[in-house]
Scaffold this motif. Structure first.
Motif, PDB file in Angstrom:
ATOM      1  N   ASP B 418       1.086  -1.032  -0.471  1.00 40.24           N
ATOM      2  CA  ASP B 418      -0.110   0.024  -0.226  1.00 40.24           C
ATOM      3  C   ASP B 418       0.342   1.160   0.116  1.00 40.24           C
ATOM      4  OD1 ASP B 418      -1.886   1.903   0.508  1.00 40.24           O
ATOM      5  OD2 ASP B 418      -2.999   0.550   1.828  1.00 40.24           O
ATOM      6  N   LEU B 419       0.811   2.023  -1.098  1.00 38.54           N
ATOM      7  CA  LEU B 419       2.322   3.242  -0.613  1.00 38.54           C
ATOM      8  C   LEU B 419       1.058   4.668  -0.839  1.00 38.54           C
ATOM      9  CD1 LEU B 419       3.754   1.756  -4.893  1.00 38.54           C
ATOM     10  CD2 LEU B 419       4.709   1.807  -2.332  1.00 38.54           C
ATOM     11  N   GLU B 420       0.937   4.578   0.073  1.00 42.92           N
ATOM     12  CA  GLU B 420       0.362   5.673   0.854  1.00 42.92           C
ATOM     13  C   GLU B 420       1.371   6.893   1.803  1.00 42.92           C
ATOM     14  OE1 GLU B 420      -3.142   6.959   3.946  1.00 42.92           O
ATOM     15  OE2 GLU B 420      -2.807   5.369   3.459  1.00 42.92           O
ATOM     16  N   GLU B 421       1.292   8.280   1.223  1.00 46.50           N
ATOM     17  CA  GLU B 421       2.253   9.341   1.334  1.00 46.50           C
ATOM     18  C   GLU B 421       1.981   9.207   2.673  1.00 46.50           C
ATOM     19  OE1 GLU B 421       2.337  12.336  -0.625  1.00 46.50           O
ATOM     20  OE2 GLU B 421       4.253  13.396   0.510  1.00 46.50           O
ATOM     21  N   TYR B 422       3.279   9.427   3.788  1.00 47.26           N
ATOM     22  CA  TYR B 422       3.081   9.355   5.311  1.00 47.26           C
ATOM     23  C   TYR B 422       3.152  11.062   5.651  1.00 47.26           C
ATOM     24  CZ  TYR B 422       5.078  10.357   9.795  1.00 47.26           C
ATOM     25  OH  TYR B 422       5.148  10.369  11.108  1.00 47.26           O
TER      26      TYR B 422
END
Lengths: 243, 424
Positions: B418-422
């Motif tokens: 899951d590539l979700e921006e921090y």
């Protein structure tokens, strides 16, 4: 031609300190040789080949000067003869003094605070880090050179990124070591660069000196937290422990 | 406390050195040498014995305590054996020492005053070295080896002097830094001055004043003896604890002493000097024949054997270090060979393949028109796929995975990333 001259001056500056005792020794050897030649042929008991003093430079120098005093007007018993010898003695001492720098003095030494010959502040700092890192066999640490040189002599658990640095051979350091060393050469080091390089090098601790360094941003903004302040020395630890 | 320890260590070393010096000189027929010469030569001998034992023990993998204990045992054993082998020489030796002491008390007052000044200058240097820290960082060079040996017990072949200090630290329960910087000046600096005094005797005979003058010059050289960081080991006050300083101010003067002695003996043999011998020559010859006195040839043979043994030890050590280095390089190479990353780029998507020792991992996928090519590419590695990582929400990745699996490619498992921006 000018460049060649400059190169020669640089080489001379590099070597002059090194060659001082050598010149003194060569003069002494020459003196011994001349004195041996001028001695009465029948009295060869005290003759010593100057070549043997290659084994012990300073013995040769001290011997040459003593022999010169001994042989100079050796039959002279009057006060004037003694005075001449004393003057010669002072001249020789002057020659030795001019050939080197005074060791006993504030130029090369300062008074020790304890038997370990490391400042009490640094000992407290190292003790703190050792206690804080109890359980880990090796403590990777980045610190300015004056602190880094004391780390491994104090405890073998310390593993500094660099220790004593030869400024002419910075390439011997690791890439991270070079970056940290170069930043610590300025009074306002870029702590982000230091922190990044320290992380790359696997450092759990970074030590700085708040009397020497005035960075724009503190290390605490770049992944390290201030864990102790001992005198002017600040100890930063990687947030979350080990790398 | 530190001064007490320093005094005890100085006394112990002096006694051991004097006995060792006595043994050396009765074996080499130098019965008329002064106590200072015995002390200096004996000290060199016992330190050299430690250096040899340190090399041997490090090759055998022994620890610092064993090495130190072995060193003491060897010294005691050798000293006792050689002393009791020829007990009849002891009274002659004592007589010579008594004569020498008697002669030394028959000096004019000015000589005493001069001697006291020279002695005070030496004491001043010792006290100064104990109470001051050098501002040069080089002073700590090599000291870490002593600390390492003190803490871990492991010995280092290349720094025998530091190993000796580490063992003394273990014995006296002080930190090696305390041992080196606060205690050792009392032990090491007098040795270097003793050598100079001993050499002055060889050069000027019994002329005490001129010998003292030579010592004065030597003192001045040390006090005004800072030339450069690179030759810092040439200064006794700054570097008394270093192996290189010991070599320059103890080993080389010892060799020089024997050379001067040899030259003196040669002159005597030529009949230039009238000297008295303390030995009965016939008796000496008999002893030689019976091998009761070690002659020069025997000493030479022993030295050659020692050098060969030492060279062999260094050779073995080099071999060990080289093989260790080769093993490390091989290990690094294998580790490098173990993991490889390949990239399959179709212009708009990139698929990464991590090739491991027993399989491979795949990240991402490719566009529809390149899927056949990707399948061939992955089959080309001839390894099973452990994990295929698919970016959550990417239709290309999912389609590539399903296509390849349908075409018979073996994949153990597929995971979504899951590539979700921090954001803080």
């Amino acid at each position: 031609m000018k460049e060649l001259l400059n190169d020669l001056i640089v080489i001379y500056d590099d070597c002059k300190s090194f060659f001082k005792p050598l010149v003194l020794f060569l003069v002494s050897v020459l003196a011994i040789s001349l004195m041996n030649d001028s001695e009465n042929k029948d009295d060869n008991g005290s003759r010593v080949s100057p070549a043997v003093f290659v084994l012990s430079f300073f013995t040769g120098i001290a011997y040459a000067f003593s022999l010169a005093i001994k042989n100079y007007k050796k039959d002279e018993k009057r006060l004037s003869g003694i005075l001449v010898r004393v003057v010669a003695c002072f001249l020789f001492i002057e020659a030795i003094i001019l050939s080197g720098e005074r060791v006993i003095g504030n130029d090369h030494f300062y008074r020790t605070e304890n038997a370990l010959h490391i400042s009490t502040e640094k000992i407290a700092l190292m003790d703190f880090i050792l206690k804080d890192s109890e359980g880990s066999s090796v403590v990777r640490i980045a610190a300015p050179e004056e602190i880094a040189v004391c780390l491994r002599p104090y405890s073998s658990r310390f593993d500094p990124v660099f220790e004593q640095v030869d400024i002419d051979h910075l390439d011997k350091l690791t890439k991270e070591g070079q970056i940290i060393y170069e930043e610590f050469m300025y009074n306002d080091p870029d702590m982000k660069t230091v922190a990044d390089a320290a992380m790359e090098a696997g450092c759990t601790y970074i030590v700085t000196d708040n009397e020497k360094y005035y960075p724009e941003f503190k290390l605490s903004e770049f992944g390290y937290e201030l864990v102790s302040c001992i005198g002017s020395l600040e100890v930063y630890k990687l947030k979350g422990g080990d790398v | 406390m530190i001064f007490l320890l320093a005094f005890i260590l100085f006394t112990v070393f002096s006694v051991l050195s004097l006995i060792a010096g006595y043994v050396i000189f009765i074996r080499t027929k130098h019965m008329d040498e002064s106590l200072v010469t015995l002390y200096a030569q004996g000290m060199s001998a016992i330190v050299l014995i430690f250096c040899v034992l340190n090399t041997v023990c490090s090759l055998l993998g022994a620890n610092i305590k064993f090495t130190g204990a072995l060193w003491l045992s060897v010294i005691f054993f050798l000293e006792l054996v050689f002393i009791f082998r020829d007990t009849r020489l002891f009274p002659v030796f004592v007589k010579e020492i008594k004569n020498e002491l008697k002669k030394s008390f028959e000096q004019p007052v000015i000589t005493y005053i001069f001697g006291a000044v020279i002695f005070l200058l030496m004491v001043l240097q010792i006290v100064f070295a104990t109470g001051h820290v050098s501002s040069s960082y080089s002073v700590f060079k090599g000291v870490s080896y002593a600390t390492m040996a003190y803490e871990n017990g492991n010995i280092e072949v290349s720094h025998p002097m530091m190993m000796l200090y580490a063992w003394l630290s273990v014995l006296l329960r002080v930190h090696p830094l305390t041992m080196i910087f606060s205690i050792l000046p009392f032990v090491m600096i007098p040795v270097y001055y003793a050598f100079e005094w001993s050499l002055s005797g060889k050069l000027f005979g019994n002329d005490k004043n001129i010998r003292l003058l030579m010592m004065l010059f030597f003192n001045i050289i040390q006090i005004w003896g800072f030339f450069d960081e690179k030759v810092m080991f040439l200064n006794v006050i700054m570097s008394y604890y270093r192996g290189s300083t010991f070599f320059v101010y103890a080993i080389l003067p010892m060799i020089l002493w024997f050379i001067l002695d040899h030259l003196e003996k040669k002159k005597e043999a030529d009949g230039d000097l009238d000297t008295e011998t303390t030995f009965d020559e016939d008796e000496e010859e008999l002893d030689m024949k019976n091998h009761r006195i070690v002659n020069a040839r025997t000493v030479g043979i022993v030295l050659i054997i020692s050098v060969i043994l030492f060279a062999a030890a260094v050779y073995i050590l080099n071999k060990k270090i080289n093989s260790l280095y080769d093993a490390t390089v091989a290990l690094e190479t294998r580790m490098g060979e173990g993991i490889d990353i390949k990239e399959f780029d179709d212009g708009s998507n990139t698929c990464y393949v991590i090739i491991k020792k027993d399989g491979m991992d795949v990240y991402g996928g490719s566009g529809e028109e390149k899927r056949e090519e990707l399948l061939d590419y992955l089959k080309g590695f001839d390894k099973k796929i452990d994990t295929w990582y698919l970016t959550k929400g990417s239709k290309e990745d999912k389609a590539s995975y399903e296509y390849c699996k349908d075409k018979g490619l073996k994949v153990d498992r597929a995971l979504y990333i899951d590539l979700e921006e921090y954001t803080e």
